[in-house]
Write a protein that holds these residues in place. Structure first.
Motif, short mmCIF file in Angstrom:
data_model
loop_
_atom_site.label_atom_id
_atom_site.label_comp_id
_atom_site.label_asym_id
_atom_site.label_seq_id
_atom_site.Cartn_x
_atom_site.Cartn_y
_atom_site.Cartn_z
N ALA A 38 0.82 -1.21 0.00
CA ALA A 38 0.00 0.00 0.00
C ALA A 38 0.85 1.27 0.00
O ALA A 38 0.44 2.29 -0.54
N THR A 39 2.04 1.20 0.59
CA THR A 39 2.90 2.38 0.66
C THR A 39 4.00 2.36 -0.39
O THR A 39 4.87 3.23 -0.40
N GLY A 40 3.97 1.37 -1.26
CA GLY A 40 4.98 1.27 -2.30
C GLY A 40 6.37 1.00 -1.76
O GLY A 40 7.37 1.33 -2.39
N GLY A 41 6.45 0.41 -0.57
CA GLY A 41 7.74 0.08 0.02
C GLY A 41 8.45 1.26 0.65
O GLY A 41 9.55 1.12 1.18
N LYS A 42 7.81 2.41 0.63
CA LYS A 42 8.45 3.64 1.11
C LYS A 42 8.75 3.59 2.62
O LYS A 42 9.71 4.20 3.08
N PHE A 43 7.93 2.86 3.38
CA PHE A 43 8.08 2.83 4.83
C PHE A 43 8.39 1.43 5.35
O PHE A 43 8.06 1.10 6.49
N ASP A 44 9.06 0.61 4.53
CA ASP A 44 9.32 -0.78 4.92
C ASP A 44 10.04 -0.91 6.25
O ASP A 44 9.73 -1.80 7.04
N ASP A 45 10.99 -0.02 6.54
CA ASP A 45 11.72 -0.14 7.80
C ASP A 45 10.80 0.09 8.99
O ASP A 45 10.85 -0.65 9.98
N LYS A 46 9.91 1.05 8.90
CA LYS A 46 8.96 1.32 9.99
C LYS A 46 7.92 0.20 10.10
O LYS A 46 7.53 -0.18 11.21
N ILE A 47 7.48 -0.31 8.97
CA ILE A 47 6.51 -1.41 8.97
C ILE A 47 7.13 -2.65 9.60
O ILE A 47 6.50 -3.32 10.43
#
Length: 60
Positions: A38-47
């Motif tokens: 859903a975020t396009g991988g932009k927040f993978d570290d936080k996820i």
């Protein structure tokens, strides 16, 4: 009438079992994957940090 205290205890017992750990890990991974998509991988570290924190609170 449903005894919610007993139901909560049973859910915790299940989450603490090996099978419950597998189920909760799978659910958390699916949520992680959905959020990443859903975020396009932009927040993978936080996820990933959130999944790890949730996993530490659920189950074993």
């Amino acid at each position: 009438m449903v005894d919610f205290g007993s139901l909560g205890d049973k859910a915790k017992e299940f989450a603490d079992s090996d099978k419950g750990e597998q189920v909760t890990d799978g659910a958390l991974q699916k949520a992680d994957d959905a959020a990443s998509t859903a975020t396009g991988g932009k927040f993978d570290d936080k996820i990933d940090d959130a999944r790890t924190a949730a996993d530490g609170k659920i189950g074993q």
